[in-house]
Design an enzyme around this catalytic site. Structure first.
Site, PDB file in Angstrom:
ATOM      1  N   SER A   1       0.821  -1.208   0.000  1.00 42.06           N
ATOM      2  CA  SER A   1       0.000   0.000   0.000  1.00 42.06           C
ATOM      3  C   SER A   1       0.860   1.266   0.000  1.00 42.06           C
ATOM      4  CB  SER A   1      -0.912   0.019   1.229  1.00 42.06           C
ATOM      5  OG  SER A   1      -1.716  -1.136   1.264  1.00 42.06           O
TER       6      SER A   1
HETATM    7  N1  SAM Z   1      -0.840  -4.789   4.228  1.00 51.12           N
HETATM    8  C1  SAM Z   1      -0.141  -5.042   3.013  1.00 51.12           C
HETATM    9  C2  SAM Z   1       1.238  -4.491   2.978  1.00 51.12           C
HETATM   10  O1  SAM Z   1       1.647  -3.832   3.943  1.00 51.12           O
HETATM   11  O2  SAM Z   1       1.941  -4.753   1.987  1.00 51.12           O
HETATM   12  C3  SAM Z   1      -0.933  -4.614   1.800  1.00 51.12           C
HETATM   13  C4  SAM Z   1      -1.526  -5.782   1.188  1.00 51.12           C
HETATM   14  S1  SAM Z   1      -2.339  -5.821  -0.338  1.00 51.12           S
HETATM   15  C5  SAM Z   1      -2.937  -4.186  -0.610  1.00 51.12           C
HETATM   16  C6  SAM Z   1      -3.774  -6.751   0.178  1.00 51.12           C
HETATM   17  C7  SAM Z   1      -3.510  -8.195   0.526  1.00 51.12           C
HETATM   18  O3  SAM Z   1      -4.732  -8.764   1.015  1.00 51.12           O
HETATM   19  C8  SAM Z   1      -3.069  -9.077  -0.627  1.00 51.12           C
HETATM   20  O4  SAM Z   1      -1.845  -9.692  -0.326  1.00 51.12           O
HETATM   21  C9  SAM Z   1      -4.201 -10.108  -0.763  1.00 51.12           C
HETATM   22  O5  SAM Z   1      -3.749 -11.395  -1.151  1.00 51.12           O
HETATM   23  C10 SAM Z   1      -4.761 -10.115   0.648  1.00 51.12           C
HETATM   24  N2  SAM Z   1      -6.151 -10.591   0.802  1.00 51.12           N
HETATM   25  C11 SAM Z   1      -7.229 -10.391   0.002  1.00 51.12           C
HETATM   26  N3  SAM Z   1      -8.324 -10.974   0.533  1.00 51.12           N
HETATM   27  C12 SAM Z   1      -7.931 -11.549   1.715  1.00 51.12           C
HETATM   28  C13 SAM Z   1      -8.601 -12.295   2.727  1.00 51.12           C
HETATM   29  N4  SAM Z   1      -9.915 -12.598   2.669  1.00 51.12           N
HETATM   30  N5  SAM Z   1      -7.884 -12.724   3.792  1.00 51.12           N
HETATM   31  C14 SAM Z   1      -6.549 -12.454   3.887  1.00 51.12           C
HETATM   32  N6  SAM Z   1      -5.864 -11.767   2.955  1.00 51.12           N
HETATM   33  C15 SAM Z   1      -6.548 -11.305   1.890  1.00 51.12           C
END
Ligand code: SAM
Length: 212
Positions: A59
């Site tokens: 992000s």
């Molecule tokens: N917090 C992260 C960082 O600091 O890099 C940003 C992560 S990215 C914007 C969002 C993440 O959420 C992705 O890796 C995706 O695979 C994960 N994701 C999507 N749906 C999810 C779910 N139901 N449970 C857990 N992870 C999920």
């Protein structure tokens, strides 16, 4: 390495309205370039989201700072993150002294970040699975932060939030979301503040979007 760039980024975040000194101090310490793929390293301290592979992103620093500030936590608070991704957000929370629990659904991302946390000695409890159902064994949480955008607020997350705790979650369609900040006033009452114009990758799961 990149110490000047980190300090400059923290200054930029301050100028954009981030006022929590604990958040700014964590941004001065956590080395974002270690969470970014090699080909992107030179952009690590630009205030922008970057691709981390598998169609996912780390992000934008301002978004991480804004959401962390919105959690309004104290050191030692128990915080659940949904969407571990690169691990940068979790590392910021751990640097601030929180007890971090984080869930990632993508196995490949999960194992990569688990290895990185071992190397960098980031203290966090990690789980691979669907975060829309929360992590009941460790509930209640003083804060819950969701770093992917869903169509609704998963009911389990509201339930697993402690009274006086905050839940920060982007809700909307697949293209754009409003950041919803809930404060739990009692087991049944919540105060809601909404901040428009965010764009996250989709939250996929039982109480999220269906996988395409
Ligand atoms: N917090 C992260 C960082 O600091 O890099 C940003 C992560 S990215 C914007 C969002 C993440 O959420 C992705 O890796 C995706 O695979 C994960 N994701 C999507 N749906 C999810 C779910 N139901 N449970 C857990 N992870 C999920």
């Amino acid at each position: 390495m990149y110490e000047n760039e980190r300090n400059e980024l923290a200054e930029k975040l301050k100028n954009k309205g981030i006022s929590d000194e604990d958040v700014l101090s964590a941004f001065r310490k956590v080395q974002r370039h270690l969470f970014v793929p090699d080909v992107m390293k030179h952009h690590s301290y630009v205030d922008t989201a970057l691709p981390i592979g598998y169609g996912q992103t780390i992000s934008q620093p301002y978004t991480v700072a804004f959401m962390t500030q919105a959690l309004d936590l104290f050191p030692d608070s128990k915080v659940l993150e949904i969407g571990t991704g690169s691990g940068f957000q979790a590392a910021i929370l751990a640097e601030m002294g929180m007890k971090v629990y984080t869930i990632e659904r993508n196995e490949k991302i999960f194992f990569k970040t688990q290895k990185l946390f071992d190397e960098l000695k980031v203290r966090a409890m990690m789980r691979c699975g669907d975060g829309t159902i929360g992590w009941n064994e460790y509930a209640p949480f003083d804060g819950i932060i969701v770093t992917a955008g869903g169509p609704v607020v998963p009911p389990a997350l509201k339930k697993q939030l402690a009274v006086n705790g905050r839940l920060v979650i982007p809700v909307g369609d697949r293209q754009g979301q409003t950041l919803q900040i809930y404060t739990k006033l009692s087991e049944t009452d919540f105060k809601l503040i909404e901040v428009p114009n965010f764009a996250f990758v989709p939250l996929i799961g039982k109480d999220g979007w269906k996988e395409k």
